[in-house]
Design an enzyme around this catalytic site. Structure first.
Site, PDB file in Angstrom:
ATOM      1  N   LYS A 158      32.229  51.440  37.240  1.00  0.00           N
ATOM      2  CA  LYS A 158      31.478  51.024  38.436  1.00  0.00           C
ATOM      3  C   LYS A 158      30.387  52.081  38.195  1.00  0.00           C
ATOM      4  O   LYS A 158      30.251  53.141  38.028  1.00  0.00           O
ATOM      5  CB  LYS A 158      32.597  51.063  39.158  1.00  0.00           C
ATOM      6  CG  LYS A 158      34.363  50.074  38.807  1.00  0.00           C
ATOM      7  CD  LYS A 158      33.838  48.541  39.958  1.00  0.00           C
ATOM      8  CE  LYS A 158      34.915  47.395  39.540  1.00  0.00           C
ATOM      9  NZ  LYS A 158      35.013  46.957  39.990  1.00  0.00           N
ATOM     10  N   LYS A 211      31.030  31.467  32.265  1.00  0.00           N
ATOM     11  CA  LYS A 211      29.887  31.750  32.231  1.00  0.00           C
ATOM     12  C   LYS A 211      28.979  30.972  31.519  1.00  0.00           C
ATOM     13  O   LYS A 211      29.314  31.058  30.532  1.00  0.00           O
ATOM     14  CB  LYS A 211      29.276  33.604  32.352  1.00  0.00           C
ATOM     15  CG  LYS A 211      30.172  34.039  33.204  1.00  0.00           C
ATOM     16  CD  LYS A 211      29.803  35.735  33.017  1.00  0.00           C
ATOM     17  CE  LYS A 211      30.297  36.233  34.310  1.00  0.00           C
ATOM     18  NZ  LYS A 211      29.352  37.143  35.258  1.00  0.00           N
ATOM     19  N   HIS A 214      37.789  40.781  30.579  1.00  0.00           N
ATOM     20  CA  HIS A 214      37.708  40.193  30.107  1.00  0.00           C
ATOM     21  C   HIS A 214      36.198  40.418  28.578  1.00  0.00           C
ATOM     22  O   HIS A 214      35.742  40.008  27.668  1.00  0.00           O
ATOM     23  CB  HIS A 214      36.109  41.014  31.412  1.00  0.00           C
ATOM     24  CG  HIS A 214      36.740  40.641  32.690  1.00  0.00           C
ATOM     25  ND1 HIS A 214      37.429  39.007  32.824  1.00  0.00           N
ATOM     26  CD2 HIS A 214      36.374  40.650  33.409  1.00  0.00           C
ATOM     27  CE1 HIS A 214      37.449  38.757  34.566  1.00  0.00           C
ATOM     28  NE2 HIS A 214      37.493  39.913  34.557  1.00  0.00           N
ATOM     29  N   HIS A 256      37.295  34.659  34.591  1.00  0.00           N
ATOM     30  CA  HIS A 256      36.427  34.348  35.150  1.00  0.00           C
ATOM     31  C   HIS A 256      34.823  33.940  34.510  1.00  0.00           C
ATOM     32  O   HIS A 256      34.171  33.782  33.956  1.00  0.00           O
ATOM     33  CB  HIS A 256      35.898  34.388  36.578  1.00  0.00           C
ATOM     34  CG  HIS A 256      35.091  36.260  36.012  1.00  0.00           C
ATOM     35  ND1 HIS A 256      35.895  36.968  36.788  1.00  0.00           N
ATOM     36  CD2 HIS A 256      34.076  35.457  36.616  1.00  0.00           C
ATOM     37  CE1 HIS A 256      35.536  37.624  36.293  1.00  0.00           C
ATOM     38  NE2 HIS A 256      33.967  37.243  36.443  1.00  0.00           N
ATOM     39  N   LYS A 291      44.012  36.663  36.354  1.00  0.00           N
ATOM     40  CA  LYS A 291      44.789  38.206  36.336  1.00  0.00           C
ATOM     41  C   LYS A 291      44.811  38.556  37.233  1.00  0.00           C
ATOM     42  O   LYS A 291      44.343  38.195  38.467  1.00  0.00           O
ATOM     43  CB  LYS A 291      43.571  39.143  35.612  1.00  0.00           C
ATOM     44  CG  LYS A 291      42.143  38.961  36.357  1.00  0.00           C
ATOM     45  CD  LYS A 291      40.767  39.867  35.057  1.00  0.00           C
ATOM     46  CE  LYS A 291      40.668  41.063  35.274  1.00  0.00           C
ATOM     47  NZ  LYS A 291      40.497  41.405  36.605  1.00  0.00           N
TER      48      LYS A 291
HETATM   49  C1  BG6 Z   1      36.968  41.177  37.834  1.00  0.00           C
HETATM   50  C2  BG6 Z   1      36.866  42.326  38.453  1.00  0.00           C
HETATM   51  O1  BG6 Z   1      37.889  40.409  37.625  1.00  0.00           O
HETATM   52  O2  BG6 Z   1      35.493  41.078  36.980  1.00  0.00           O
HETATM   53  C3  BG6 Z   1      35.657  42.950  39.304  1.00  0.00           C
HETATM   54  O3  BG6 Z   1      38.345  42.600  39.365  1.00  0.00           O
HETATM   55  C4  BG6 Z   1      34.705  42.708  38.799  1.00  0.00           C
HETATM   56  O4  BG6 Z   1      36.392  44.431  39.288  1.00  0.00           O
HETATM   57  C5  BG6 Z   1      34.863  41.832  37.981  1.00  0.00           C
HETATM   58  O5  BG6 Z   1      33.595  43.591  39.307  1.00  0.00           O
HETATM   59  C6  BG6 Z   1      33.179  41.719  37.402  1.00  0.00           C
HETATM   60  O6  BG6 Z   1      33.168  40.189  36.893  1.00  0.00           O
HETATM   61  P1  BG6 Z   1      31.357  39.583  36.941  1.00  0.00           P
HETATM   62  O7  BG6 Z   1      31.889  38.550  37.055  1.00  0.00           O
HETATM   63  O8  BG6 Z   1      30.675  40.020  38.269  1.00  0.00           O
HETATM   64  O9  BG6 Z   1      30.407  40.573  35.784  1.00  0.00           O
END
Ligand code: BG6
Length: 522
Positions: free
Chosen positions: A370, A220, A278, A216, A186
């Protein structure tokens, strides 16, 4: 996508079972065997993704014996550099990023992997790089290649076009199992129009079956396990529907701020960064209909159906926030590369409905932000209340609702909240909690989250990768928020280190609901 099954009653590991096996997957004793040989070309070899995720994952796959002797890795990046310097740099950060922090990097495994790595200096838009790659790959006995685009989205098109024009995406049908694959991450567009445009461009040079789009979150284990929890147990599916489920909350809260990514974040914002990708993936895992098998297309068809059933979001369904100076630090507008009057959201909450027989009328509340009070990714499924209570003095409303929580990060497990009798002479009801943690049952396995994705890509198993139609449906559902009638959505302030803006509480309060606390014990 593999799943090692254990007999939880005896706590004894059992034979593992392979789900979603790709074309090369003849199950070995543990359901695992080395992936076929290939050349992995990483565009963006000098970037963070290569250092933090790709190299540690390749290393973990090496330790597990899942890479073939014929594996070769070519890292492409602009800037002259010796292979040795590149490899040494990656080797130095390996201990920090390979997930198994307890043990030292295994020199033999790293030696095995690093001896197969080669650095190639070149511009992503220069034809000579692609000619050189072609020569290199044509020389291998297998001719298999994976092109991993660990680069900014602006390079997707030029790289794919050059790969296509150089003939690098052409699979040799005469050679059995020969493959050429393309991996992209992405953002797959920034709105509906661009999300339609990108696949159209890619499909001029590659077939959809060659394109592996990574989210991603799907790497997990705890996310992959949602399907196992739902479909490998008889107890959940009967109640997994509107008749029994009151609402679902999906949370991905982070304590981190924008971490030097101000430029990117200003253009993107929390909603685009997390929601149609996500959080929608989590939504799909928890809400999709049972597939007939764990075959990639069977699972992806069900996901596509689900995404297509998401009711388009309206501006009233969404609340945006931006962190301001607070207990956890400076405000977003004080971050580097962020406009002092920025209206980019760092928090987004949404109420989503799924228009199908199973979920009609059940609200799915999504939130991400955030600089919040806690790092927590979880899905909480709240059941409806019991119809009446026979204990005369306790009103039904006083009961704590049953909530089944799938805990994704940083806790890995599930939790169930329910009610029992408080010990003593009178009949009083008290809320209790029963929790399962993966670590209590399974050996911790070094995993940075990309191992399965890379391995599956080498096997040709697309179960965990996103199809273009689902991505398009996701953007379609949020189009009304990205280009809202009546101008941009208001962005409400919240203190850095808090649980988000008060307006997000109001979003749920109007349905008689409340967000789950982010401060309760893990
Ligand atoms: C990423 C975002 O795709 O996912 C980030 O661009 C975010 O901003 C991250 O922090 C969160 O992923 P994870 O695996 O740390 O929860």
């Amino acid at each position: 996508m593999t799943n090692d099954a254990h007999d939880a009653s005896s706590n004894t590991p059992q034979a593992s079972c392979k789900i979603g096996a790709g074309p090369h997957a003849a199950a070995g004793p543990a359901g695992k065997h080395p992936a076929p040989p290939c050349t992995l070309v990483i565009f963006g070899a000098g970037g963070d993704l290569t250092k933090r995720l790709l190299t540690p994952s390749l290393y973990n796959l090496t330790v597990d014996g899942l890479l073939d002797d014929g594996m070769q890795i070519i890292g492409v990046n602009h800037g002259e550099r010796e292979t040795k310097a590149w490899v040494d740099d990656l080797g130095q950060s390996l201990q920090q990023f390979a997930a198994d922090k307890k043990s030292k990097v295994d020199d033999k495994a790293w030696q095995w992997l690093s001896s197969r790595m080669e650095y190639m200096a070149g511009e992503f838009e220069a034809d000579d790089v692609f000619e050189a790659l072609k020569q290199r790959i044509d020389k291998t006995s297998h001719g298999n290649a994976i092109f991993y685009l660990a680069v900014g989205a602006r390079f997707f098109r030029p790289i794919v076009e050059r790969l296509g024009k150089a003939g690098l995406l052409k699979e040799d049908k005469e050679r059995e199992g020969n493959f050429r694959r393309l991996v992209i991450e992405k953002p797959f567009g920034t709105d509906l129009a661009s999300a339609r445009d990108l696949p159209a461009h890619i499909l001029q040079f590659a077939d959809e079956s060659q394109v592996y789009r990574i989210d991603h979150f799907l790497g997990k284990d705890t996310v992959q396990s949602i399907l196992a929890v739902r479909f490998a147990n008889a107890m959940f599916e009967p109640i997994w529907r509107r008749e029994y489920i009151d609402s679902v909350q999906i949370t991905a809260s982070e304590t981190l701020g924008v971490e030097g990514r101000g430029k990117f974040y200003e253009q993107t914002g929390a909603f685009r960064d997390m929601v149609p990708n996500h959080l929608f993936q989590l939504l799909a895992m928890v809400a999709l209909e049972p597939p007939n098998s764990f075959d990639a297309e069977a699972v992806r068809d069900k996901k596509a159906e689900l995404f297509a059933a998401i009711e388009p979001l309206k501006r009233d369904d969404v609340v945006f926030g931006q962190y301001e100076k607070g207990g956890a630090g400076v405000g977003y507008r004080e971050e580097p590369d962020v406009a002092r009057d920025s209206i980019t959201e760092t928090y987004a909450a949404a109420r989503v409905f799924i228009d199908n027989w199973r979920w009609a009328g059940v609200p799915f509340y999504l939130r991400t932000g955030k600089r919040m009070t806690t790092r927590r990714t979880e899905i909480a499924v709240q059941l409806k209340r019991v119809p009446f209570l026979m204990f005369r003095d306790t009103p039904v409303e006083a009961l704590t609702p049953n909530v089944f929580t799938l805990r994704i990060d940083p806790a890995h497990g599930t939790r169930f909240d329910f009610n029992v009798k408080v010990p003593g002479p009178t009949m009083q009801i008290g809320a209790v909690r029963s929790a399962f943690n993966y670590n209590d049952f399974f050996e911790e396995h070094a995993n940075v989250g990309y191992e399965t994705l890379l391995y599956d890509c080498m096997l040709g198993d697309e179960t965990l990768f996103q199809r273009a139609d689902s991505i398009e449906s996701g953007w379609c559902a949020v189009e009304g928020v990205l280009h809202p009638e009546g101008g941009p959505l208001p962005v409400h302030g919240y203190a850095a280190g808090s649980s988000g803006p008060a307006e997000a509480d109001a979003l749920l309060a109007r349905d008689g609901h409340a967000w789950r606390s982010l401060q309760d014990a893990e």
